[in-house]
Each structure stands twice: as structure tokens, then as C-alpha cells.
Design a protein around this motif. Structure first.
Motif, mmCIF file in Angstrom:
data_model
loop_
_atom_site.group_PDB
_atom_site.id
_atom_site.type_symbol
_atom_site.label_atom_id
_atom_site.label_comp_id
_atom_site.label_asym_id
_atom_site.label_seq_id
_atom_site.Cartn_x
_atom_site.Cartn_y
_atom_site.Cartn_z
ATOM 1 N N TYR A 1 49.588 34.431 37.306
ATOM 2 C CA TYR A 1 48.719 34.967 38.356
ATOM 3 C C TYR A 1 47.784 36.032 37.786
ATOM 4 O O TYR A 1 46.583 36.050 38.093
ATOM 5 C CB TYR A 1 49.576 35.542 39.479
ATOM 6 N N ALA A 2 48.341 36.908 36.955
ATOM 7 C CA ALA A 2 47.513 37.945 36.324
ATOM 8 C C ALA A 2 46.448 37.316 35.434
ATOM 9 O O ALA A 2 45.277 37.739 35.424
ATOM 10 C CB ALA A 2 48.406 38.879 35.504
ATOM 11 N N GLN A 3 46.839 36.270 34.702
ATOM 12 C CA GLN A 3 45.895 35.588 33.809
ATOM 13 C C GLN A 3 44.769 34.937 34.616
ATOM 14 O O GLN A 3 43.601 34.968 34.204
ATOM 15 C CB GLN A 3 46.637 34.531 32.999
ATOM 16 N N LYS A 4 45.101 34.365 35.764
ATOM 17 C CA LYS A 4 44.109 33.668 36.579
ATOM 18 C C LYS A 4 43.157 34.617 37.298
ATOM 19 O O LYS A 4 41.949 34.351 37.389
ATOM 20 C CB LYS A 4 44.821 32.781 37.606
ATOM 21 N N HIS A 5 43.689 35.749 37.799
ATOM 22 C CA HIS A 5 42.907 36.589 38.699
ATOM 23 C C HIS A 5 42.477 37.939 38.131
ATOM 24 O O HIS A 5 41.558 38.556 38.673
ATOM 25 C CB HIS A 5 43.702 36.840 39.990
ATOM 26 N N HIS A 6 43.133 38.413 37.076
ATOM 27 C CA HIS A 6 42.887 39.799 36.653
ATOM 28 C C HIS A 6 42.429 39.966 35.206
ATOM 29 O O HIS A 6 41.979 41.057 34.845
ATOM 30 C CB HIS A 6 44.161 40.629 36.859
ATOM 31 N N PHE A 7 42.542 38.937 34.373
ATOM 32 C CA PHE A 7 42.246 39.116 32.953
ATOM 33 C C PHE A 7 41.432 37.956 32.386
ATOM 34 O O PHE A 7 41.606 36.801 32.793
ATOM 35 C CB PHE A 7 43.552 39.225 32.145
ATOM 36 N N ARG B 1 48.747 44.139 30.061
ATOM 37 C CA ARG B 1 47.530 44.801 29.586
ATOM 38 C C ARG B 1 46.637 43.774 28.899
ATOM 39 O O ARG B 1 47.115 42.835 28.278
ATOM 40 C CB ARG B 1 47.866 45.940 28.623
ATOM 41 N N GLY B 2 45.331 43.980 29.036
ATOM 42 C CA GLY B 2 44.396 43.068 28.407
ATOM 43 C C GLY B 2 42.970 43.487 28.679
ATOM 44 O O GLY B 2 42.679 44.678 28.847
ATOM 45 N N GLY C 1 35.071 42.597 29.546
ATOM 46 C CA GLY C 1 34.807 43.459 28.396
ATOM 47 C C GLY C 1 35.465 44.823 28.441
ATOM 48 O O GLY C 1 35.297 45.631 27.520
ATOM 49 N N LYS C 2 36.235 45.100 29.507
ATOM 50 C CA LYS C 2 36.878 46.404 29.644
ATOM 51 C C LYS C 2 38.399 46.249 29.616
ATOM 52 O O LYS C 2 38.940 45.269 30.127
ATOM 53 C CB LYS C 2 36.460 47.071 30.952
ATOM 54 N N GLU C 3 39.078 47.249 29.049
ATOM 55 C CA GLU C 3 40.546 47.239 29.041
ATOM 56 C C GLU C 3 41.071 47.411 30.470
ATOM 57 O O GLU C 3 40.513 48.165 31.266
ATOM 58 C CB GLU C 3 41.084 48.348 28.147
#
Length: 401
Positions: free
Chosen positions: A152-158, A312-313, A317-319
């Protein structure tokens, strides 16, 4: 909509049965099967009268032919394996022989080797593809929801995920001097094994419980956490492309670890057979027999669990840092299904995984870990079926090892 064969009759199986019966439109009929049929009958007695039809059966899940015979007799659409991880392969073989979908909550582990590896089950991928059936591996919480959280994080946040820390905190108190919250044999084998984490393409091993930090968990409070190896690290390292580090942490009280060390020092956690009064016994299995049954802890346990992932990722372009987690109350879980939160947090995702297969949402031929599917339907189901999740975009981070 369909029929499910539930193999197992312990604490997690009890939750799965309750949750299936709460969703009769999906689970029209279930069969509960275990070596001890009386446990199956006791579960049926609690839930008979609803719309879901319930059968029970005695089953030796180590015997593939017995599993095949039961599948052919009951004709389920999916098998939910919440027995012992030693039995994963025999049940998968039976599903292949009968072309029935398969779901479990923990990866296969050889009885004589305390080792978490997916290689045995991943080797079935082509066979399941050719049979046109789905094997969903690790649809518990950890493994399971932790993989869905990451997807979910990979799909929506990173755009890129660089590090994952999985944190498992149990703030529950059952009042016993020493007891385990799930199968004592599996629990103790897991804890006494070497720790291991993934970093920069390599596996780094640590002595058991040698890496310790403290963390203040929402609704649980500050706890000591220890680095362990857990099976979802292996699948996430393969399926989350570009990840640089993955670690798993679990809380233990000083009292628990003191008891465990004494038991280890006197040989009670050993899986090497010894002879006692003319019979061969395995010390850890004897210890399991005298410890409290985890399924009996429900009415005694107070407090909450908190399990989640700090990820974290980079995004645009921003951490970025993202923490997603669930808090589950032991007493609320017991009031709903008669089991404590450890069983609840494993059993609910097992039901959800089976439900998504029956609905055709997570159904494709082959062998898959949960993070390989679209996470959104699973995340929605968690909120609906008792495991709502929370987000934190500025969590406290763990130290480097």
C-alpha cells in the motif's frame, strides 16, 4: 458464494471460523477439520444457527491422502490452512491433487530444522499455475498485513522504498509467570533462532536477541524491542524492488526473557530427541504440553497490541517517512470472538485473504505472497472486519544497528 475448508482448531482457527460466519454471503458453508474433532465440534456448537452451514471432520493434516479425501468429500472452493507450518506442504499437495485454492498464515518449516524459508513453497509456483489455482502465502498479520501495508505504501506514498522496519508490540498481560501467546513450540523456535536482517543485497546475521532498542508505541507505551528474523523479510526483499534494508522487531518483557533463558540453559527448548524412561521425547514438545494453551489466554489477557511498518523512501524527489499500523485490544477481541488479540490479528487476515480469492479479486494461478496483489481491497477489508489501521507521517525512527 463459496465453501471453505478450515484446517486447524486452535486460537487462530477459532477466529477464522467466527469471521467466516460473520460473512455468510461469502462463506456459505465451512468445514472445520483437525486431529482433535472434539475441538471442531466445540467451535461448531458456538456458532450453529447462523446462515453459514458448518460441518466438522477429524483430519491428520500430515497425511496428504486424508486431506485429499476430505477435500473430495466436502468439495470446498478454498482451503484455509491454520494448522502447523510443518503441514503446509502436505496440504498444498492435496490442493494440487484436487485443484482447490490454498491460503496459509506462516511459511513451511521442517520439523527437525527451525528455519524460516519460502523456498519449499515457492517451488510449487509452476505446479499451481498449471493447475489453474491460487496459493496465497502468509495471509496473517506478520507475515501478511505487514506485506499489504508495504504494498500500500509503495502504491500510494512512494516512488522508491529504501528501508522497512516492521514493529510488533504486545502490551498484553495474561497474569501467568510464563506463557506464549501462540503455539509455544513455534514461538520458542522463532525467538531462540539467530536474528537476521536484509541490507544492501545481503543477509546479516545476529546472535539471538542480541540487538535491542526501545520504542514508545501508540496506545501501548514504551517497550523493549529485539531484532528477530521473520519470514516476510525474505519475500519483501524479493518483491519490493530497490529496497535497501528490511528489519523485524518484536517486544519481550524482561520476565519473559528470564524464563526463556533458564529454560534454554536447562535444555527445555531443544528440538533434539532424548530418551526418557525408555521413550524418545523432544524437550520443546514436552514443554509445550505443560505450558498454558494459548487458546485459553483470551479471558485472562488485558492490554493491546500494536503492529505496523515504518517505511522510508522517496516521493516526487523528496525523502519521505510513512508509518502504518494497527492497534488491537485483547479484551475487545475476546468479547467479539472468544480469542485474544494475537489470534485475532492472525485470523482476521486469513479470512480476508480467502474472501478475496472467493470473490475473484485476488485470484490468479500460481503461488504468491500478499504484497504481490493490489493492496487496496485488503486494506479496505481490514477497516471493515475489525483491524482498522492508522497512519503517521512523522514517526520516531529506529536507530541504526
Amino acid at each position: 458464494m463459496g465453501k471453505a475448508l478450515i484446517i486447524g482448531a486452535g486460537g487462530v482457527a477459532s477466529v477464522v471460523v467466527h469471521k467466516c460466519c460473520q460473512n455468510p454471503d461469502v462463506f456459505e458453508e465451512i468445514c472445520i477439520a483437525s486431529r482433535t474433532k472434539e475441538k471442531c465440534d466445540a467451535l461448531k456448537a458456538k456458532l450453529t444457527g447462523g446462515r453459514t452451514k458448518i460441518q466438522t471432520a477429524r483430519l491428520d493434516a500430515d497425511n496428504t491422502d486424508e486431506v485429499i479425501d476430505l477435500i473430495r468429500s466436502f468439495q470446498p472452493d478454498v482451503v484455509i490452512n491454520v494448522a502447523l507450518p510443518y503441514q503446509d506442504l502436505s496440504i498444498m499437495d492435496a490442493c494440487l491433487a484436487t485443484k482447490v485454492h490454498y491460503v496459509d498464515t506462516a511459511n513451511y518449516e521442517p520439523p527437525d530444522t527451525p528455519k524460516f524459508e519460502y523456498k519449499w513453497q515457492w517451488a510449487y509456483k509452476q505446479k499451481f499455475e498449471e493447475a489453474g489455482i491460487t496459493a496465497l502465502l502468509g495471509s496473517g498479520f506478520d507475515p501478511g498485513v505487514t506485506g499489504v501495508f508495504t504494498a500500500y505504501a509503495q502504491k500510494h506514498h512512494f516512488d522508491e522504498i529504501h528501508t522497512i522496519d516492521i514493529l510488533d508490540a504486545n502490551g498484553g498481560d495474561h497474569g501467568y509467570p510464563f506463557a506464549t501467546n501462540f503455539n509455544p513450540e513455534i514461538n520458542i523456535r522463532e525467538i531462540t533462532a539467530n536474528g537476521r536482517y536484509f541490507e544492501n543485497g545481503e543477509w546479516i546475521e545476529t546472535a539471538p536477541l542480541s540487538v535491542k532498542q526501545s520504542y514508545d508505541f501508540d496506545e501501548v507505551g514504551p517497550k523493549n524491542i529485539y531484532l528477530l528474523y521473520h519470514e516476510e523479510l525474505e519475500s519483501l526483499a524479493v518483491n519490493i524492488k530497490g529496497v535497501k534494508r528490511i528489519r523485524f522487531w518484536m517486544t519481550f518483557s524482561d520476565n519473559y526473557l528470564t524464563h526463556l533463558k533458564v529454560l534454554e540453559n536447562v535444555g527445555m527448548t531443544s528440538i533434539e530427541p532424548i530418551e526418557f524412561e525408555g521413550k524418545e521425547i523432544i524437550p520443546l514438545q514436552f514443554l509445550k504440553a505443560i505450558l498454558p494453551d494459548p487458546a485459553s489466554l483470551g479471558p485472562r489477557t488485558k492490554g493491546k497490541t500494536n503492529i505496523g511498518c515504518i517505511i522510508r523512501g522517496v516521493k516526487d524527489g523528496k525523502e519521505k517517512t510513512y508509518y502504518v499500523y494497527n492497534v488491537c485490544d485483547h479484551q475487545e477481541a475476546y468479547a467479539e470472538v472468544g480469542s485474544q488479540a494475537i489470534s485475532y490479528t492472525t485470523g482476521v487476515p486469513a479470512m480476508i485473504g480467502a474472501m478475496l480469492i472467493l470473490q475473484g479479486v485476488w485470484k490468479k494461478p500460481g503461488v504468491y505472497n500478499v504484497e504481490e496483489f493490489d493492496p487496496d481491497p485488503f486494506m479496505d477489508a481490514l477497516n471493515k472486519h475489525g483491524l482498522p489501521w492508522k497512519e503517521d507521517l512523522a514517526p520516531v525512527l529506529l536507530d541504526e544497528v
